[in-house]
Design an enzyme around this catalytic site. Structure first.
Site, PDB file in Angstrom:
ATOM      1  N   MET A 172      -8.193   5.226   2.359  1.00 21.65           N
ATOM      2  CA  MET A 172      -8.329   6.391   1.488  1.00 21.65           C
ATOM      3  C   MET A 172      -7.051   6.699   0.710  1.00 21.65           C
ATOM      4  O   MET A 172      -7.041   7.617  -0.106  1.00 21.65           O
ATOM      5  CB  MET A 172      -8.702   7.622   2.325  1.00 21.65           C
ATOM      6  N   ARG A 173      -5.973   5.937   0.947  1.00 19.51           N
ATOM      7  CA  ARG A 173      -4.729   6.251   0.259  1.00 19.51           C
ATOM      8  C   ARG A 173      -4.877   6.125  -1.251  1.00 19.51           C
ATOM      9  O   ARG A 173      -4.285   6.887  -2.008  1.00 19.51           O
ATOM     10  CB  ARG A 173      -3.596   5.370   0.775  1.00 19.51           C
ATOM     11  N   ALA A 174      -5.662   5.146  -1.710  1.00 16.95           N
ATOM     12  CA  ALA A 174      -5.834   4.959  -3.149  1.00 16.95           C
ATOM     13  C   ALA A 174      -6.443   6.195  -3.794  1.00 16.95           C
ATOM     14  O   ALA A 174      -6.031   6.608  -4.889  1.00 16.95           O
ATOM     15  CB  ALA A 174      -6.709   3.730  -3.416  1.00 16.95           C
TER      16      ALA A 174
ATOM     17  N   ASP B 180       0.812  -1.206   0.000  1.00 16.46           N
ATOM     18  CA  ASP B 180       0.000   0.000   0.000  1.00 16.46           C
ATOM     19  C   ASP B 180       0.847   1.259   0.000  1.00 16.46           C
ATOM     20  O   ASP B 180       0.380   2.327  -0.388  1.00 16.46           O
ATOM     21  CB  ASP B 180      -0.933  -0.013   1.222  1.00 16.46           C
ATOM     22  N   ARG B 181       2.108   1.160   0.441  1.00 18.95           N
ATOM     23  CA  ARG B 181       2.977   2.329   0.489  1.00 18.95           C
ATOM     24  C   ARG B 181       3.475   2.733  -0.895  1.00 18.95           C
ATOM     25  O   ARG B 181       3.905   3.870  -1.085  1.00 18.95           O
ATOM     26  CB  ARG B 181       4.182   2.054   1.401  1.00 18.95           C
TER      27      ARG B 181
END
Length: 663
Positions: free
Chosen positions: A274-276, A193-194
């Site tokens: 919400m990172r996407a 995810d990073r």
């Protein structure tokens, strides 16, 4: 310094080049993860990118690359006064898979810190990478504790080193680029995810394009400087385009229509967190700037989704990454709104999704052809009997009980069995062997205290010599080699039964993935055994082999055990520190050949003689049970569990470790 291969000379690989260029335009995108088979120019393209990045202004003499316009107030080499500085090329720093913690974050001189109270700090790779590129080849093989440090630095934009009350902090903002071969294992979800973007690369199947790849590589190897000179104009043009896109980036408008499309797309594909959404917004903005536009279009949102979402949709290691493009188009169409039309389709820069042409034959063609399903050397079944049946599908996986190897190991960091590690709870102290990494303060003070008068101590400080230093010994967890030996004979061939067996093995594979183990798969049926999968970190490869496993024929149990014993012998030579756990999945029957039961018993006793931890998953079913799997476990000096007892929520007992039976 060697001359890097020119970025613009890379043939094809449009997605890879575009993702790297977008991060060069906007480092806030969050880096790139490059997944693909070996020999696909992953490392070549990444190393070539650094030559395209503009130079950076730095404070003269600062080891931490402080910006003279806004120097870091907590820089260990500071404080610096704002003003003019020197220029240097952007750096690309490589993090080796086997790097130590000190090499990554830097090291404190503990002796001077204790005796003099001086923060003598030697910067690590995180300091070198500040305002540049941090490149991790084979990032999926990086040790867990290094991954944690990398995640912290990437999230906070700073690196912290704290040891025994001595603390150092410095800025560390970098473009994180990782490459990996999925066959060698997947990444932890937290690290996946990073990475802002991900791309899949594969060698082109077009003969003309492959010819051009070879031609350019041979020309470069013969004369690197001359080859680079022939591409200098193209390199300069891309460098200027990056600079122009960076200057345009603050003026790019991300309208409400594009934002709604981004939010709707992330919701439609059920990505976590919400990172996407944030990464897609930054990527779409960078795409518009790269195309020379100040408005984000629907095509930018679509391209951003293809780069930012595939790796965020994986729910477990057996899910293939990817995105349903038809569903993506439907979502974008449903939420299309005003303000998303291109005001000038033929305006400067053209579309946002095209990297610069490499001017090679078919350079803009599809270089990412995927291998056909079944490619990759799928082993053929051996010794199939006339009663062979088609492969049964695995039942739903479940959470298993913890199976661990007894004793204390020294293997690679993981989450299965107890081991002496660099991280974990402190259990004692010893003299350091080599560089001191974890100081045991109490033991060090205790060693130095008796010598203070002889050393002429007069002040408050403790007089410490190097011989006084003590290394903390710690206990944590290691990853093991979990070798599955699966019975695929006719006695296991009932479809409902084999489905349950495959579901159990799939559950154990998922557990092995979570505990950072290597896995291997040996199957036996008919008249022979085969290594369906040599030991690897790729549990999804093992799952794929399991899914297509056919059944039928006799039960050559001895052959399966002997083949597994040979696999362990070879693996011990390759990785002697990694301990093995053998999981035999069978009903215990042995047929075929002279004295099959006695021969299987002798083969099992080889594991017991070597002290190999083992467990037998008893697959026997029906009202009448022969108890043959239990007898096999006795010969192995291991433990037998039924399929029901393997479940973590089973009421059959508590967590069951693999134990050798008392003599």
């Amino acid at each position: 310094m060697s001359t890097p291969f020119p970025f613009t000379a890379v043939v094809g690989q449009e997605d890879l080049r575009l993702a790297l260029l977008l991060n060069a335009v906007s480092p806030a995108v969050g880096g790139v993860l490059v997944r693909g088979e070996k020999g696909t120019a992953k490392s070549t393209a990444v190393r070539a990118l650094s030559a395209l990045l503009p130079e950076v202004a730095v404070v003269p003499g600062c080891r931490f690359s402080c910006d003279p316009a806004a120097p870091d107030p907590s820089c260990p080499d500071g404080p610096h006064e704002a003003g003019n500085g020197g220029m240097r090329p952007s750096r690309m720093v490589e993090l080796p898979v086997g790097a130590s913690e000190d090499r990554l974050v830097g090291a404190l001189d503990i002796e001077r810190a204790l005796a003099e109270g001086v923060k003598a700090f030697e910067p690590g790779l995180l300091a070198d990478a500040h305002r540049g590129i941090l490149y991790v080849d084979e990032v999926n093989l990086l040790h867990d504790h290094l991954v944690d440090l990398l995640l912290d630095a990437a999230a906070m934009g700073a690196s912290y080193v704290e040891r025994e009350g001595v603390s150092v902090r410095h800025a560390s903002k970098f473009l994180l680029v990782g490459t990996m071969n999925p066959e060698e294992g997947e990444l932890r979800p937290q690290l996946l995810d990073r990475f802002g973007l991900t791309v899949e690369v594969a060698a082109s199947r077009e003969p003309d394009q492959r010819v051009e790849v070879v031609r350019r590589r041979l020309a470069y190897d013969d004369d690197p400087a001359g080859f680079a000179a022939r591409w200098a104009d193209e390199e300069s043009a891309v460098r200027q385009r990056i600079i122009a896109a960076r200057e345009l980036l603050p003026s790019v408008r991300l309208g409400d229509g594009a934002l709604r499309q981004i939010a709707a797309t992330c919701a439609a594909f059920e990505v976590d967190g919400m990172r996407a959404d944030i990464v897609m917004a930054r990527t779409a903005t960078a795409l518009a700037a790269w195309a020379g536009r100040t408005d984000v279009l629907a095509e930018d949102v679509r391209q951003a989704a293809l780069l930012a979402l595939p790796h965020r949709r994986r729910r477990n290691p057996f899910d293939a990454p990817g995105l349903d493009e038809d569903k993506l188009d439907e979502t974008l169409e449903e939420f299309s709104g005003e303000g998303d039309e291109d005001p000038d389709p033929d305006g400067p820069g053209g579309g946002g999704g095209q990297p610069p042409s490499s001017d090679g034959p078919q350079a803009d063609g599809d270089s990412g052809a995927q291998p056909e399903a079944g490619d990759g050397g799928e082993p053929q079944a051996s010794g199939a009997g006339s009663g062979e049946q088609s492969a049964a599908r695995a039942s739903e996986p479940f959470r298993t009980k913890v199976l661990s190897v007894p004793g204390l190991g020294d293997g690679a960091a993981g989450r299965r069995s107890r081991a002496r590690t660099e991280h974990g709870r402190t259990t004692g102290a010893r003299r350091p062997q080599g560089a001191l990494t974890k100081l045991h303060l109490a033991a060090t003070v205790q060693a130095a205290a008796p010598h203070q008068r002889a050393r002429g101590r007069t002040g408050r400080g403790l007089v410490v010599r190097r011989d006084d230093l003590r290394q903390a010994t710690r206990e944590g967890r290691e990853g093991n080699l979990v070798l599955f030996v699966v019975d695929a004979s006719g006695s296991m061939a009932a479809r409902q039964r084999m489905s349950a067996v495959k579901g159990a093995v799939l559950s154990l594979l998922l557990d092995a993935y979570q505990r950072r183990d290597k896995v291997g798969l040996v199957t036996f049926r008919g008249s022979a055994a085969e290594v369906a999968l040599p030991p690897t970190s790729s549990v999804d490869a093992a799952a794929a082999r399991l899914e297509t496993l056919p059944t039928g024929g006799r039960t050559p149990l001895a052959a399966g055990l002997l083949r597994a014993h040979e696999v362990l012998r070879v693996e011990r030579l390759r990785d002697p520190a990694r301990r093995a756990l053998v999981v035999v999945v069978t009903d215990g029957r042995a047929t075929g050949g002279p004295e099959p039961v006695a021969l299987a018993g002798r083969a099992a006793r080889l594991f017991a003689a070597d002290g190999v931890a083992s467990v037998v998953v008893d697959c026997e079913s029906g009202p009448v049970r022969l108890g043959l799997a239990g007898q096999l476990a006795g010969e192995l000096d291991g433990t037998a569990v039924t399929l029901d007892e393997l479940r973590a929520d089973s009421i059959a007992g508590l967590v069951k470790d693999v134990q050798r039976r008392a003599a």
